[in-house]
Design an enzyme around this catalytic site. Sequence first.
Site, mmCIF file in Angstrom:
data_model
loop_
_atom_site.group_PDB
_atom_site.id
_atom_site.type_symbol
_atom_site.label_atom_id
_atom_site.label_comp_id
_atom_site.label_asym_id
_atom_site.label_seq_id
_atom_site.Cartn_x
_atom_site.Cartn_y
_atom_site.Cartn_z
ATOM 1 N N LYS A 118 34.815 37.847 33.242
ATOM 2 C CA LYS A 118 35.989 38.670 33.545
ATOM 3 C C LYS A 118 37.053 38.630 32.461
ATOM 4 C CE LYS A 118 36.968 38.445 38.095
ATOM 5 N NZ LYS A 118 37.082 37.792 39.426
ATOM 6 N N HIS A 210 42.905 48.586 45.964
ATOM 7 C CA HIS A 210 41.715 48.293 45.161
ATOM 8 C C HIS A 210 40.894 49.582 45.104
ATOM 9 C CE1 HIS A 210 37.992 45.854 44.052
ATOM 10 N NE2 HIS A 210 37.499 47.043 44.366
ATOM 11 N N ASN A 292 31.495 44.993 37.915
ATOM 12 C CA ASN A 292 30.339 44.377 38.559
ATOM 13 C C ASN A 292 29.090 45.074 38.031
ATOM 14 O OD1 ASN A 292 31.772 42.516 40.175
ATOM 15 N ND2 ASN A 292 32.286 44.152 41.595
ATOM 16 N N ARG A 294 25.996 45.460 38.770
ATOM 17 C CA ARG A 294 24.914 45.415 39.772
ATOM 18 C C ARG A 294 25.202 46.458 40.841
ATOM 19 N NH1 ARG A 294 28.062 43.367 43.918
ATOM 20 N NH2 ARG A 294 29.688 41.947 43.232
ATOM 21 N N VAL A 297 27.731 46.033 47.532
ATOM 22 C CA VAL A 297 27.572 46.056 48.984
ATOM 23 C C VAL A 297 27.898 47.450 49.535
ATOM 24 C CG1 VAL A 297 28.478 45.118 51.150
ATOM 25 C CG2 VAL A 297 28.122 43.588 49.196
ATOM 26 N N ARG A 340 31.934 46.313 57.338
ATOM 27 C CA ARG A 340 31.018 45.178 57.196
ATOM 28 C C ARG A 340 31.019 44.412 58.517
ATOM 29 N NH1 ARG A 340 31.561 42.546 51.133
ATOM 30 N NH2 ARG A 340 31.900 44.496 49.998
HETATM 31 P P1 ADP Z 1 30.866 43.804 46.260
HETATM 32 O O1 ADP Z 1 31.492 43.306 44.996
HETATM 33 O O2 ADP Z 1 29.499 44.333 46.120
HETATM 34 O O3 ADP Z 1 31.770 44.655 47.028
HETATM 35 P P2 ADP Z 1 31.229 41.169 47.333
HETATM 36 O O4 ADP Z 1 32.347 40.900 46.399
HETATM 37 O O5 ADP Z 1 31.436 40.995 48.778
HETATM 38 O O6 ADP Z 1 30.632 42.596 47.193
HETATM 39 O O7 ADP Z 1 29.985 40.312 46.860
HETATM 40 C C1 ADP Z 1 28.717 40.533 47.398
HETATM 41 C C2 ADP Z 1 27.998 39.256 47.575
HETATM 42 O O8 ADP Z 1 27.801 38.641 46.325
HETATM 43 C C3 ADP Z 1 28.717 38.242 48.405
HETATM 44 O O9 ADP Z 1 27.736 37.506 49.093
HETATM 45 C C4 ADP Z 1 29.418 37.379 47.386
HETATM 46 O O10 ADP Z 1 29.670 36.093 47.894
HETATM 47 C C5 ADP Z 1 28.419 37.385 46.266
HETATM 48 N N1 ADP Z 1 28.977 37.296 44.907
HETATM 49 C C6 ADP Z 1 29.660 38.250 44.253
HETATM 50 N N2 ADP Z 1 29.951 37.867 43.005
HETATM 51 C C7 ADP Z 1 29.431 36.628 42.846
HETATM 52 C C8 ADP Z 1 29.396 35.677 41.769
HETATM 53 N N3 ADP Z 1 29.946 35.905 40.582
HETATM 54 N N4 ADP Z 1 28.767 34.510 41.984
HETATM 55 C C9 ADP Z 1 28.209 34.253 43.173
HETATM 56 N N5 ADP Z 1 28.200 35.099 44.208
HETATM 57 C C10 ADP Z 1 28.805 36.262 44.061
HETATM 58 P P1 ADP Z 2 36.055 39.095 42.524
HETATM 59 O O1 ADP Z 2 35.265 38.885 41.275
HETATM 60 O O2 ADP Z 2 36.072 37.925 43.402
HETATM 61 O O3 ADP Z 2 35.687 40.378 43.191
HETATM 62 P P2 ADP Z 2 38.427 40.455 41.549
HETATM 63 O O4 ADP Z 2 38.993 40.153 40.214
HETATM 64 O O5 ADP Z 2 37.676 41.702 41.692
HETATM 65 O O6 ADP Z 2 37.552 39.215 42.006
HETATM 66 O O7 ADP Z 2 39.601 40.399 42.617
HETATM 67 C C1 ADP Z 2 39.305 40.436 43.995
HETATM 68 C C2 ADP Z 2 40.526 40.915 44.759
HETATM 69 O O8 ADP Z 2 41.635 40.039 44.536
HETATM 70 C C3 ADP Z 2 41.041 42.274 44.330
HETATM 71 O O9 ADP Z 2 40.355 43.336 44.950
HETATM 72 C C4 ADP Z 2 42.502 42.198 44.756
HETATM 73 O O10 ADP Z 2 42.643 42.430 46.125
HETATM 74 C C5 ADP Z 2 42.846 40.751 44.453
HETATM 75 N N1 ADP Z 2 43.410 40.640 43.089
HETATM 76 C C6 ADP Z 2 42.728 40.332 41.965
HETATM 77 N N2 ADP Z 2 43.535 40.314 40.885
HETATM 78 C C7 ADP Z 2 44.767 40.635 41.333
HETATM 79 C C8 ADP Z 2 46.050 40.787 40.715
HETATM 80 N N3 ADP Z 2 46.231 40.583 39.412
HETATM 81 N N4 ADP Z 2 47.102 41.139 41.510
HETATM 82 C C9 ADP Z 2 46.947 41.322 42.841
HETATM 83 N N5 ADP Z 2 45.785 41.186 43.465
HETATM 84 C C10 ADP Z 2 44.684 40.851 42.745
HETATM 85 MG MG MG Z 3 35.842 42.246 42.417
#
Ligand code: ADP
Ligand code: ADP
Ligand code: MG
Length: 456
Positions: A118, A210, A292, A294, A297, A340
């Site tokens: 990231k 988002h 992402n 891939r 969901v 979900r």
């Molecule tokens: P999406 O990004 O597809 O909307 P989620 O953020 O809910 O979905 O992630 C989908 C699944 O993948 C969940 O089971 C989550 O815990 C897992 N997951 C997502 N990113 C990672 C990661 N970097 N490492 C491990 N598990 C991950």
């Molecule tokens: P993941 O890899 O777990 O999906 P993301 O970077 O996509 O992590 O962030 C997941 C969620 O966290 C975002 O959809 C948002 O709701 C919150 N988030 C992430 N970064 C920020 C930010 N800089 N400010 C506010 N909310 C954030």
């Molecule tokens: Mg994310």
Amino acid sequence: MPMKNKILIANRGEIALRVIRAAKELGIETVAVYSLADEQSLHVKLADEAICIGGHRSKDSYLNMNSVLSAAISTGCNAIHPGYGFLSENSEFVEMVERCQIQFIGPNSKTIAMIGDKSSARAIAKSCGVPIVEGSDGILEDADSGLKIAKKIGYPVMIKASSGGGGRGIAIVRSDDEFLSAFERTSLEAETSFGDKSLYIEKFIESPRHIEIQIIADKSGNVVHLFERDCSMQRRNQKMIEETPSPILNELLRRKIGNAAIKLAKAINYVNAGTMEFLVDSKGNFYFIEMNTRIQVEHPITEAITGIDLVKEQIRIAYGKELSFKQRDVKINGHAIECRINAEDPMKGFMPTPGKIENILFPGGIGIRLDTHIYPGYEVPPFYDSMIAKLIVHAPTRKEAIKKMRVALEQFVIEGISTNIEYQYLIMHNPDFIKGQYDTGFIARFNTLVEAESRE
Ligand code: ADP
Ligand code: ADP
Ligand code: MG
């Protein structure tokens, strides 16, 4: 004679079924892998072949790269579909797959290493002129240098794991006093969950939406975006409800964000399906947060409004076919929402509720799609994600989609374990949700409300 195509599915649950169905429609054989906890799982029964790859815990089975790869080689598979989660964004695994001359159904290992990280993705987006959230340049050297950056940006800030995912490895910090302990905590969580403790900082955007863009690209350089998904309905940074089109985007903003995503995808020569995630603030400014690499969901809502089967496209692309459509061919048709459905108890802090499902009544009818691996008598194991179904509705308008979702949730009965079906039903009646007025903080506020009411 060309080798017969055969796909190993390196996943479980509903997404494994999703891939099996797409492959079958394309006339391609499938091999399922499973852990000892999943012997009775549907993906094991519906695939052409199935191989046990290890113990109950993910790290002993679905995350065991050698086991997964051995299963693919010994069954003569020439491709691997990773689904989401598990090894889907693991560049080391993808590199091993490549070395065995098996086609990974996704981008190549170098792309994943580059854009899947990231912090590195932020740098790439910045160099392409795609706006990112103000934050650290690269990963933090240590807690002290992080603290200096946080001071400079101004609180609140977010400390985020560079390899994080699924909403984990993220901490919000509101003052100097909180910084050091949050840094230590997140670093430890990142290390144990993702095997990489690198952290970076982003300014915390207050009450954002988002908004993510679905990208699909073939090996001939054709890149198309399939519009946005609004995934602002989240609990602890984890998505719970997704919809498309987003109630907050106008045509201009939709085009701007879509173009930014295309620009980034082209800059990294991206191939296969991927998603660029953005935060949009209350003034309509948008910021890239991560990609992402891939299938996601929530991909079915995009399939609903575009009529494109994303998983079949993923497979076709991996086998060298060109995209069957151009940007000008894709149009938004109607509105789609996904809820979900999780094995968890919203009244007990969303505690997971694994156990035996005694009986089920499935919803149905026009515009209803249910992606699930559960069946009456199925035992939800305690070892994996608590998501047990995805309920997707598609209707001509948002209002009709909400009404359809209410009826579908009402007619979806799961006996034996607690689920969040009723909770989703309540949200479908919330006046702010109905107006499309919500941000990533909605569910936290909604929970406080529900808890107060249940005490009365
Ligand atoms: P999406 O990004 O597809 O909307 P989620 O953020 O809910 O979905 O992630 C989908 C699944 O993948 C969940 O089971 C989550 O815990 C897992 N997951 C997502 N990113 C990672 C990661 N970097 N490492 C491990 N598990 C991950
Ligand atoms: P993941 O890899 O777990 O999906 P993301 O970077 O996509 O992590 O962030 C997941 C969620 O966290 C975002 O959809 C948002 O709701 C919150 N988030 C992430 N970064 C920020 C930010 N800089 N400010 C506010 N909310 C954030
Ligand atoms: Mg994310």
